[in-house]
Design a protein around this motif. Structure first.
Motif, PDB file in Angstrom:
ATOM      1  N   ASP A   1       0.818  -1.221   0.000  1.00 57.75           N
ATOM      2  CA  ASP A   1       0.000   0.000   0.000  1.00 57.75           C
ATOM      3  C   ASP A   1       0.853   1.273   0.000  1.00 57.75           C
ATOM      4  OD1 ASP A   1       0.893   0.167   2.599  1.00 57.75           O
ATOM      5  OD2 ASP A   1      -1.029  -0.293   3.524  1.00 57.75           O
ATOM      6  N   ARG A   2       2.144   1.098  -0.085  1.00 58.06           N
ATOM      7  CA  ARG A   2       3.062   2.242  -0.170  1.00 58.06           C
ATOM      8  C   ARG A   2       2.851   3.225   0.985  1.00 58.06           C
ATOM      9  NH1 ARG A   2       5.673   2.761  -5.634  1.00 58.06           N
ATOM     10  NH2 ARG A   2       5.233   0.747  -6.539  1.00 58.06           N
ATOM     11  N   LYS A   3       2.685   2.662   2.174  1.00 59.10           N
ATOM     12  CA  LYS A   3       2.529   3.501   3.369  1.00 59.10           C
ATOM     13  C   LYS A   3       3.444   3.050   4.505  1.00 59.10           C
ATOM     14  CE  LYS A   3      -2.071   5.580   3.195  1.00 59.10           C
ATOM     15  NZ  LYS A   3      -1.619   6.910   3.619  1.00 59.10           N
ATOM     16  N   GLY A   4       3.667   1.744   4.607  1.00 61.80           N
ATOM     17  CA  GLY A   4       4.482   1.222   5.705  1.00 61.80           C
ATOM     18  C   GLY A   4       5.946   1.591   5.520  1.00 61.80           C
ATOM     19  N   ILE A   5       6.589   2.081   6.594  1.00 57.65           N
ATOM     20  CA  ILE A   5       8.008   2.435   6.530  1.00 57.65           C
ATOM     21  C   ILE A   5       8.818   1.137   6.561  1.00 57.65           C
ATOM     22  CG2 ILE A   5       9.892   3.677   7.680  1.00 57.65           C
ATOM     23  CD1 ILE A   5       7.689   5.575   6.856  1.00 57.65           C
TER      24      ILE A   5
ATOM     25  N   PRO B   1      10.175  -1.103  12.361  1.00 56.75           N
ATOM     26  CA  PRO B   1       9.260  -1.789  11.444  1.00 56.75           C
ATOM     27  C   PRO B   1       9.417  -3.304  11.511  1.00 56.75           C
ATOM     28  CG  PRO B   1      10.263   0.089  10.356  1.00 56.75           C
ATOM     29  CD  PRO B   1      10.974  -0.069  11.673  1.00 56.75           C
ATOM     30  N   LYS B   2       8.299  -3.982  11.505  1.00 55.75           N
ATOM     31  CA  LYS B   2       8.272  -5.447  11.596  1.00 55.75           C
ATOM     32  C   LYS B   2       8.891  -6.039  10.330  1.00 55.75           C
ATOM     33  CE  LYS B   2       4.841  -9.080  12.521  1.00 55.75           C
ATOM     34  NZ  LYS B   2       5.564  -9.756  13.582  1.00 55.75           N
ATOM     35  N   ALA B   3       9.694  -7.076  10.537  1.00 51.82           N
ATOM     36  CA  ALA B   3      10.303  -7.755   9.392  1.00 51.82           C
ATOM     37  C   ALA B   3       9.304  -8.747   8.832  1.00 51.82           C
ATOM     38  CB  ALA B   3      11.577  -8.462   9.841  1.00 51.82           C
ATOM     39  N   SER B   4       8.518  -8.304   7.853  1.00 56.30           N
ATOM     40  CA  SER B   4       7.452  -9.170   7.355  1.00 56.30           C
ATOM     41  C   SER B   4       7.784  -9.711   5.970  1.00 56.30           C
ATOM     42  CB  SER B   4       6.126  -8.426   7.370  1.00 56.30           C
ATOM     43  OG  SER B   4       6.287  -7.173   6.763  1.00 56.30           O
ATOM     44  N   GLY B   5       9.058  -9.869   5.700  1.00 62.12           N
ATOM     45  CA  GLY B   5       9.440 -10.549   4.463  1.00 62.12           C
ATOM     46  C   GLY B   5      10.188  -9.696   3.460  1.00 62.12           C
ATOM     47  N   SER B   6      10.208  -8.371   3.658  1.00 60.81           N
ATOM     48  CA  SER B   6      10.927  -7.543   2.691  1.00 60.81           C
ATOM     49  C   SER B   6      12.039  -6.713   3.327  1.00 60.81           C
ATOM     50  CB  SER B   6       9.948  -6.651   1.928  1.00 60.81           C
ATOM     51  OG  SER B   6       9.099  -5.976   2.827  1.00 60.81           O
ATOM     52  N   LEU B   7      12.201  -6.797   4.629  1.00 62.20           N
ATOM     53  CA  LEU B   7      13.293  -6.068   5.297  1.00 62.20           C
ATOM     54  C   LEU B   7      14.543  -6.927   5.353  1.00 62.20           C
ATOM     55  CD1 LEU B   7      12.100  -4.555   8.668  1.00 62.20           C
ATOM     56  CD2 LEU B   7      12.126  -3.542   6.399  1.00 62.20           C
TER      57      LEU B   7
ATOM     58  N   ARG C   1       6.760  -3.586  14.985  1.00 59.44           N
ATOM     59  CA  ARG C   1       5.415  -3.572  14.409  1.00 59.44           C
ATOM     60  C   ARG C   1       5.399  -2.689  13.174  1.00 59.44           C
ATOM     61  NH1 ARG C   1       3.377   1.537  15.406  1.00 59.44           N
ATOM     62  NH2 ARG C   1       3.887   2.548  17.401  1.00 59.44           N
ATOM     63  N   ARG C   2       4.275  -2.694  12.498  1.00 59.65           N
ATOM     64  CA  ARG C   2       4.130  -1.809  11.347  1.00 59.65           C
ATOM     65  C   ARG C   2       4.063  -0.358  11.825  1.00 59.65           C
ATOM     66  NH1 ARG C   2       1.479  -1.463   5.981  1.00 59.65           N
ATOM     67  NH2 ARG C   2       0.541   0.607   5.959  1.00 59.65           N
ATOM     68  N   ILE C   3       4.761   0.517  11.110  1.00 62.50           N
ATOM     69  CA  ILE C   3       4.614   1.949  11.386  1.00 62.50           C
ATOM     70  C   ILE C   3       4.519   2.623  10.033  1.00 62.50           C
ATOM     71  CG2 ILE C   3       7.143   2.119  11.766  1.00 62.50           C
ATOM     72  CD1 ILE C   3       6.419   4.547  13.641  1.00 62.50           C
ATOM     73  N   ASP C   4       3.471   3.410   9.818  1.00 64.21           N
ATOM     74  CA  ASP C   4       3.323   3.961   8.472  1.00 64.21           C
ATOM     75  C   ASP C   4       3.585   5.462   8.441  1.00 64.21           C
ATOM     76  OD1 ASP C   4       0.945   5.238   9.122  1.00 64.21           O
ATOM     77  OD2 ASP C   4      -0.308   3.580   8.387  1.00 64.21           O
ATOM     78  N   ILE C   5       3.601   5.958   7.237  1.00 66.76           N
ATOM     79  CA  ILE C   5       4.011   7.343   7.004  1.00 66.76           C
ATOM     80  C   ILE C   5       3.065   8.329   7.703  1.00 66.76           C
ATOM     81  CG2 ILE C   5       2.891   7.279   4.728  1.00 66.76           C
ATOM     82  CD1 ILE C   5       4.961   9.259   3.744  1.00 66.76           C
ATOM     83  N   ASP C   6       1.752   7.954   7.805  1.00 66.12           N
ATOM     84  CA  ASP C   6       0.809   8.843   8.487  1.00 66.12           C
ATOM     85  C   ASP C   6       1.131   8.925   9.978  1.00 66.12           C
ATOM     86  OD1 ASP C   6      -0.572   9.208   6.087  1.00 66.12           O
ATOM     87  OD2 ASP C   6      -1.755   7.391   6.433  1.00 66.12           O
TER      88      ASP C   6
END
Ligand SMILES: *Cc1c(COP(=O)(O)O)cnc(C)c1O
Length: 370
Positions: free
Chosen positions: A235-239, A262-268, A291-296
């Motif tokens: 979604d191009r929001k998660g850092i 940021p949570k390592a959910s497969g792309s970090l 955990r997930r942290i997004d730009i907002d």
């Protein structure tokens, strides 16, 4: 015959190694990161028939590659990065090298490359550092940067994994990343490019991830920013990460300080520094969240004062504070008034003190090699 991986690397000393005076002059010239190399390298070869073999420490020299060499076309290439530190007692230690060995094996598996046994990986580092012990800088903040790597070696154009591979380790004396004091960076959050997607290669320390990142880095530079920050591919929001470093945020609520990564959910790319900070956060009495942290959340948190700091971390620079983040003409997030924050600086000092043997090492992170 599969080699005995406990066997030491054969040492073939370079006849053209620099004299102590020449070496000292090179090290005192404050070379840029990764510009100056020591006299030797570790090398090992792999073939399916012989396994890993020809393990040696030898003079640093160019590789001769046939133009059809697989890595030049299809890019099976992985690497690692870690440092050797001079200890106060005159010894030399590596910082958590087993984690690099394990990550190297994961990277190899993802790129359909053979795994290098952990003991062979560690033996190569130990042997190289022993031979190059006089290249390890002694000043605080300086170290010998080690760069293990592996690439595919078959000379043919068929698109399938190479059968033969070369493993090598080269070494660079490196000074303090911030010779003039730690300076916060301004980052560009890219909406144009992504670094990695789940199921892709982002969790591997794969050379092509860097090639794919340079256009985003150029976009950041074109907007007057030092570094690019990557958002998730969905979604191009998660850092996700900053350049080739992991990220952290510091939040403060009712007097409680929390480190959020940021949570390592497969792309970090899961950094050794990132992992070490989980533990140091606990040692220093901070709460910790992966955990997930997004730009907002980043934008709102800086506005409300909930987010007090943001920083990036990795082996090369240790911790880099982030002072500002932009992503368009009207997006300008200011973090901690653009200054380095106290939590980032405290973690940086604590980690450096452990790495240099200046503070106790309660978690057994240092592995003496000399
Ligand atoms: C190497 C790397 C890191 C940092 O890892 P460390 O083990 O802490 O040095 C972070 N992100 C990417 C993309 C990397 O390649």
């Amino acid at each position: 015959m599969i080699i005995d991986t406990n066997a030491a690397f054969t040492i073939n000393r370079s006849p053209t190694a620099l004299t102590p005076d020449q070496r000292r002059a090179v090290m005192e010239s404050q070379p840029k990161f990764g510009d100056v190399f020591t006299d030797h390298m570790a090398v090992a070869q792999y073939t399916p028939e012989a396994g890993w073999h020809d393990c040696e420490i030898t003079a640093l020299a160019p590789f001769q590659l046939h133009p059809a060499t697989s890595v030049l076309h299809y890019g099976q290439a992985i690497f690692e990065g870690l440092k050797a530190y001079a200890m106060p007692d005159g010894g030399i230690s590596l910082f958590r090298p087993a984690m690099n060995a394990q990550r190297f094996a994961l990277s190899a598996a993802r790129m359909a490359m053979p795994q290098l046994p952990e003991d062979l990986f560690l033996a190569s580092l130990k042997a190289l550092v022993q031979v190059e012990r006089d290249w390890v800088p002694k000043q605080n903040g300086s170290s010998l940067y080690l760069r293990p790597m592996m690439f595919s070696r078959d000379a043919r154009l068929m698109t399938k994994p190479s059968a033969s591979y070369t493993y090598a380790v080269i070494a660079c004396p490196v000074g303090n990343y911030f010779p003039n004091g730690v300076a916060p960076v301004t980052v560009w959050i890219s909406h144009e490019y992504i670094r990695a997607a789940r199921g892709g290669t982002g969790e591997a320390k794969f050379a092509g991830n860097y090639a794919a990142s340079y256009a985003g880095q150029a976009e950041a530079a074109a907007h007057g920013c030092d570094q690019v920050v990557w958002l998730d591919a969905i979604d191009r929001k998660g850092i996700e990460e900053m350049g080739g470093m992991n990220m952290y945020f510091v939040t403060k609520r009712d007097g409680k300080t929390t480190l959020v990564t940021p949570k390592a959910s497969g792309s970090l790319l899961k950094g050794v520094t990132r992992d070490s900070l989980f533990t140091l956060a606990g040692d220093l009495g901070y709460a910790f969240e992966e955990r997930r942290i997004d730009i907002d959340e980043w934008r709102e948190g800086c506005r409300s004062g909930l987010i007090t700091e943001a920083f990036a971390c990795g082996t090369a620079a240790v911790i880099v504070p982030i002072g500002r983040a932009k992503s368009s003409a009207d997006e300008d997030i200011v973090v901690n008034n653009g200054e380095a924050g106290p939590v980032a600086m405290q973690l940086r000092e604590r980690l450096l003190a452990i790495q240099h043997g200046a503070a106790p090492d309660p978690h057994g992170w240092l592995m003496p090699v000399v």
